[in-house]
Enzyme design. Structure first.
Site, PDB file in Angstrom:
ATOM      1  N   ASP A 199       0.812  -1.204   0.000  1.00 24.74           N
ATOM      2  CA  ASP A 199       0.000   0.000   0.000  1.00 24.74           C
ATOM      3  C   ASP A 199       0.858   1.272   0.000  1.00 24.74           C
ATOM      4  OD1 ASP A 199      -1.875   1.954   0.438  1.00 24.74           O
ATOM      5  OD2 ASP A 199      -2.485   1.233   2.416  1.00 24.74           O
ATOM      6  N   HIS A 204       1.219   6.878   5.081  1.00 25.14           N
ATOM      7  CA  HIS A 204       2.346   6.154   5.662  1.00 25.14           C
ATOM      8  C   HIS A 204       3.701   6.753   5.295  1.00 25.14           C
ATOM      9  CE1 HIS A 204      -0.700   3.257   6.694  1.00 25.14           C
ATOM     10  NE2 HIS A 204      -1.035   3.118   5.424  1.00 25.14           N
ATOM     11  N   ILE A 219       1.900   6.849  10.014  1.00 19.33           N
ATOM     12  CA  ILE A 219       1.725   5.624  10.790  1.00 19.33           C
ATOM     13  C   ILE A 219       2.162   4.413   9.969  1.00 19.33           C
ATOM     14  CG2 ILE A 219      -0.147   6.580  12.188  1.00 19.33           C
ATOM     15  CD1 ILE A 219      -2.122   5.003  10.428  1.00 19.33           C
ATOM     16  N   GLY A 222      -1.211  -1.170   8.876  1.00 20.41           N
ATOM     17  CA  GLY A 222      -1.733  -2.215   9.753  1.00 20.41           C
ATOM     18  C   GLY A 222      -1.242  -3.593   9.358  1.00 20.41           C
TER      19      GLY A 222
END
Length: 297
Positions: A199, A204, A219, A222
C-alpha cells in the site's frame, strides 16, 4: 450515494495474476523488520532461521506476505459501490495457508464479497471480502479474508435491504499472564520500506497527509504490524519454519508509529495459539483477539 446490498454482494472481481520473485519476498521481509533479526542473530543458534527470509540461500517466503498478493486494490472507491471511502478502516484480517507460499512464483487471486453486514445507522457496516490464491498449476495456496469497517454506511437494512449475519467474534486474549512474549523493534523508516511491497497510501509516508488525517506523523501500515506479529510467532513458536504456520487471524485495534517496539504476547491454548500485540512505548494494544494454528514440528 448509499451502499446497495445486492450491488456489493454481486460485485465482479476480475482474476488478478501476481508474479513475484525472490527479491520481492526479501523486500517484504525487510519491510516487517526481519533483516534486523537476521543481522542480530545470524550467529546465534535458534535465530539463524531469520536469515532464510532475507537471503537467497534456502529462501523462504513470509506466510503473511500472502495478504498482499493479487490484492484487488481500492475497488470500494468506485462510485457504484456507494461506500464512503474516507470512513473505511481495516478492521480484521484472517489468513489460512493451505500449503507453504513459494519464495518466487506466479499466483492468481479471485476475490468475492462474502458478507455485507448492517450494524445500524449510527454503527456502520461490515464488508467482508474473501480471496483465494492459487499457483500456476491451479493448486490452492491460501485463503485471505479482510473485514472492512465502513463507519459511514450503516442503516441500509432500514431501507428494506437484506443484511448478512454478523460473523462470530474473534476470541479475546486469555485473562492471565502470557506464556511467551516477543519484543521486536520497528525502524523509523519501516513504513517507507513496507510501502514498496504494498500500500502506497501517503498516510504512511507524508507528514502533512498524516496530520490532515489526525495523526501527529505517518503511521505504520496495519498489515505491516500484522507481519511483525507473524515474525514473532515464527520466532517464538515455529523455530522460523514458515511451513508450520497454518492460520493467522487478528483485529486491528490501534495504529503503530514507525520506530516503536511491538511486543507480541502469546498464550498456548488447547486448540490454538492466542496472541495480541502492543506498542510497548505507549502500552497500547495494536492487534487484538489474535489466533494462530501451528503445525507440530
Amino acid at each position: 450515494m448509499a451502499i446497495d446490498y445486492h450491488t456489493l454482494k454481486n460485485w465482479r472481481f476480475p482474476p488478478l495474476r501476481h508474479s513475484y520473485d525472490e527479491k520481492d519476498s526479501m523486500l517484504y521481509a525487510l519491510g516487517i523488520g526481519m533483516g534486523a533479526a537476521a543481522a542480530a542473530g545470524a550467529d546465534e543458534p535458534g535465530q539463524r532461521g531469520a536469515l532464510r527470509f532475507v537471503y537467497e540461500h534456502e529462501l523462504q517466503a513470509m506466510p503473511s506476505m500472502a495478504v498482499i498478493l493479487a490484492h484487488p486494490g481500492l475497488w470500494m472507491g468506485a462510485p457504484e459501490a456507494g461506500v464512503d471511502l474516507l470512513k473505511v478502516v481495516h478492521g480484521e484480517q484472517r489468513l489460512r495457508l493451505h500449503r507453504p507460499l513459494p519464495a518466487a512464483g506466479s499466483v492468481t487471486g479471485v476475490s468475492r464479497v462474502k458478507a455485507v453486514v448492517d450494524k445500524g445507522r449510527d454503527k456502520g457496516a461490515l464488508l467482508i471480502v474473501e480471496r483465494e490464491l492459487r499457483d500456476a498449476a491451479g493448486e490452492l495456496l491460501a485463503t485471505v479474508e479482510q473485514t472492512s469497517f465502513c463507519r459511514g454506511d450503516g442503516g441500509f437494512a432500514e431501507r428494506g435491504q437484506p443484511s448478512d449475519e454478523t460473523p462470530p467474534a474473534m476470541p479475546p486474549a486469555p485473562q492471565r499472564e502470557p506464556d511467551l512474549a516477543c519484543e521486536l523493534p520497528t525502524r523509523p523508516e519501516s513504513a517507507l520500506v513496507y510501502r514498496l511491497s504494498a500500500d502506497r497510501n501517503p498516510l504512511h509516508a507524508d507528514p502533512a497527509t498524516a496530520r490532515r488525517a489526525g495523526f501527529p506523523s505517518p503511521i505504520l501500515h496495519g498489515l505491516a504490524t500484522y507481519g511483525v506479529a507473524c515474525h514473532a510467532l515464527l520466532r517464538s513458536c515455529c523455530d522460523y519454519d514458515a511451513a508450520r504456520l497454518r492460520t493467522l487471524d487478528a483485529r486491528f485495534s490501534a495504529p503503530v508509529y514507525p520506530g516503536e517496539t511491538i511486543r507480541t504476547e502469546i498464550w498456548r491454548e488447547a486448540s490454538a495459539i492466542r496472541f495480541q500485540a502492543r506498542a510497548l512505548e505507549r502500552n497500547v494494544v495494536v492487534l487484538a483477539n489474535g489466533t494462530a494454528e501451528i503445525a507440530p514440528a
